[in-house]
Motif scaffolding. Structure first.
Motif, mmCIF file in Angstrom:
data_model
loop_
_atom_site.group_PDB
_atom_site.id
_atom_site.type_symbol
_atom_site.label_atom_id
_atom_site.label_comp_id
_atom_site.label_asym_id
_atom_site.label_seq_id
_atom_site.Cartn_x
_atom_site.Cartn_y
_atom_site.Cartn_z
ATOM 1 N N ALA A 195 0.821 -1.211 0.000
ATOM 2 C CA ALA A 195 0.000 0.000 0.000
ATOM 3 C C ALA A 195 0.850 1.255 0.000
ATOM 4 N N ASN A 196 2.035 1.174 0.586
ATOM 5 C CA ASN A 196 2.904 2.346 0.691
ATOM 6 C C ASN A 196 4.016 2.372 -0.352
ATOM 7 N N GLY A 197 3.828 1.609 -1.433
ATOM 8 C CA GLY A 197 4.667 1.838 -2.600
ATOM 9 C C GLY A 197 5.680 0.782 -2.965
ATOM 10 N N ALA A 198 5.869 -0.261 -2.144
ATOM 11 C CA ALA A 198 6.862 -1.271 -2.482
ATOM 12 C C ALA A 198 6.477 -1.969 -3.790
ATOM 13 N N SER A 199 7.430 -2.059 -4.691
ATOM 14 C CA SER A 199 7.198 -2.787 -5.938
ATOM 15 C C SER A 199 7.343 -4.282 -5.747
ATOM 16 N N SER A 200 8.014 -4.669 -4.653
ATOM 17 C CA SER A 200 8.241 -6.080 -4.381
ATOM 18 C C SER A 200 8.428 -6.260 -2.889
ATOM 19 N N VAL A 201 8.006 -7.400 -2.375
ATOM 20 C CA VAL A 201 8.316 -7.791 -1.002
ATOM 21 C C VAL A 201 9.008 -9.148 -1.043
ATOM 22 N N PHE A 202 9.904 -9.363 -0.092
ATOM 23 C CA PHE A 202 10.593 -10.653 -0.088
ATOM 24 C C PHE A 202 11.012 -11.022 1.321
#
Length: 359
Positions: free
Chosen positions: A305-312
């Motif tokens: 929601a706050n802009g991360a293009s990817s999480v890992f």
């Protein structure tokens, strides 16, 4: 801050596990994995099936090899590697002065014959014979310019950044040229192009220890030197512990992806507001103890929601202590399920702001 690069990217996620975890599950001391082919074979053949049983298909399982060593370049320049019992690899500085470093770095080096490179090349050949069905790349890598400058020189390097800026400038230029030559060497070993039209990455955590107002003089020129020499494509960077005042310089570098990893001074929102570079956001192994499965799901939604293009997230060996591994496996699964749901929502056109109230 609006970003065409961010808007163009689909949301992605990953969860992974590798050799250090296999070693824990197989009862193989970590230090042996860095130097002993039989230890690698035992850890992989015993530990990987146990990891697959623990995580199912939710986590990407890495192939056989020694754990990641980012000190290959400095080792080939004379920095000894150390292998503490059941621990990560370490190093020792090599240059007693900037002048010594400058003189040494001006000499041509055949990296394939230096340090522990012959040992790892031989181990690589043994591993390829042991696992002919596995695509095993050669990894004995380098750090970025500021980190390498410190690795070779030691803690005095931080004072010299302030007291001897002209000598440091020449030193870092030569350090970067050496990193470029080493990168090309590793590319040749793997049969890959020395200059990539696709892209190249760099890891340079020590750059975060240079004050933002000194970046134009003491960081940007060397990162730019590196990228220009090695790619006409995308530029990726991993730099931990930056502040919001460093972030605008990432735009100046024309980065296509930024991994802040463990950076307690930043949040997804501050990165979103202070630079336009697409960024990853990491759920670190140290976060798991304090978070429930519901907390982890909220963490994923909040990051996206706050802009991360990817999480890992990467499963690390401390998460696999016998008393904690089953619970942590369920928490990793909670991360995966939330990440899949977020990707599905965003791919279907859900607005980022609406992720905080998923239906």
């Amino acid at each position: 801050m609006a970003s065409d690069k961010r808007r163009a990217l689909p949301f992605t996620w990953s969860a992974s596990c590798g050799m250090a975890c296999y070693a824990v599950l197989a009862g193989v001391p970590l230090d042996r994995l860095f130097v002993n082919v039989d230890a690698i074979i035992d850890a992989y053949t015993i530990g990987k099936p146990l990891a697959a049983e623990l995580f199912g298909d939710a986590v990407a399982l890495g192939g056989p090899g020694w754990p990641y060593i980012s000190y290959g370049h400095v080792n080939c320049l004379g920095a000894a590697l150390t292998f503490p019992e059941d621990s990560e690899v370490g190093h020792t500085p090599v240059y007693d002065s900037l002048a010594e470093g400058i003189a040494a770095l001006r000499r041509e080096v055949d990296f394939t014959k230096q340090g522990m490179m012959p040992h790892y090349l031989a181990m690589w050949e043994q591993l390829k014979r042991a696992f002919p069905e596995e695509p095993i790349a050669f990894h004995f890598t380098a750090e970025g310019p500021l980190t390498t400058g410190w690795l070779l020189r030691g803690h005095d390097f931080f004072a010299e950044l302030l007291t001897e800026p002209e000598a440091v400038a020449e030193y870092l230029r030569l350090v970067t040229a050496s990193i470029i030559a080493y990168h090309r060497c590793i590319q040749r070993i793997n049969g890959w192009p020395e200059f990539s039209p696709v892209g190249v990455g760099i890891a340079d955590d020590i750059a975060a220890m240079v004050a933002p107002d000194r970046w134009p003089m003491q960081v940007l020129p060397y990162l730019e030197q590196y990228y220009q020499a090695l790619t006409s494509g995308e530029r990726w960077a991993h730099i931990e512990d930056l502040t919001i005042h460093h972030l605008p310089y990432l735009d100046q570098l024309r980065l296509d992806s930024f991994d802040p990893s463990v950076s307690p001074k930043l949040t997804p929102r501050t990165i979103l507001e202070h630079c336009g570079v697409p960024f990853q956001w990491r759920l670190n192994s140290t976060h798991y103890d304090a978070l429930s499965r519901d907390d982890i799901a909220r963490w994923v939604y909040h990051a996206a929601a706050n802009g991360a293009s990817s999480v890992f997230t990467t499963v690390l060996r401390e998460m696999l202590a016998p008393e904690a591994r089953e619970l942590n496996a369920r928490k990793v699964l909670a991360f995966v399920l939330a990440a899949k749901r977020v990707k599905s929502l965003l791919d279907a056109g859900c607005a980022r702001d609406d992720l905080m109230n998923p239906s």
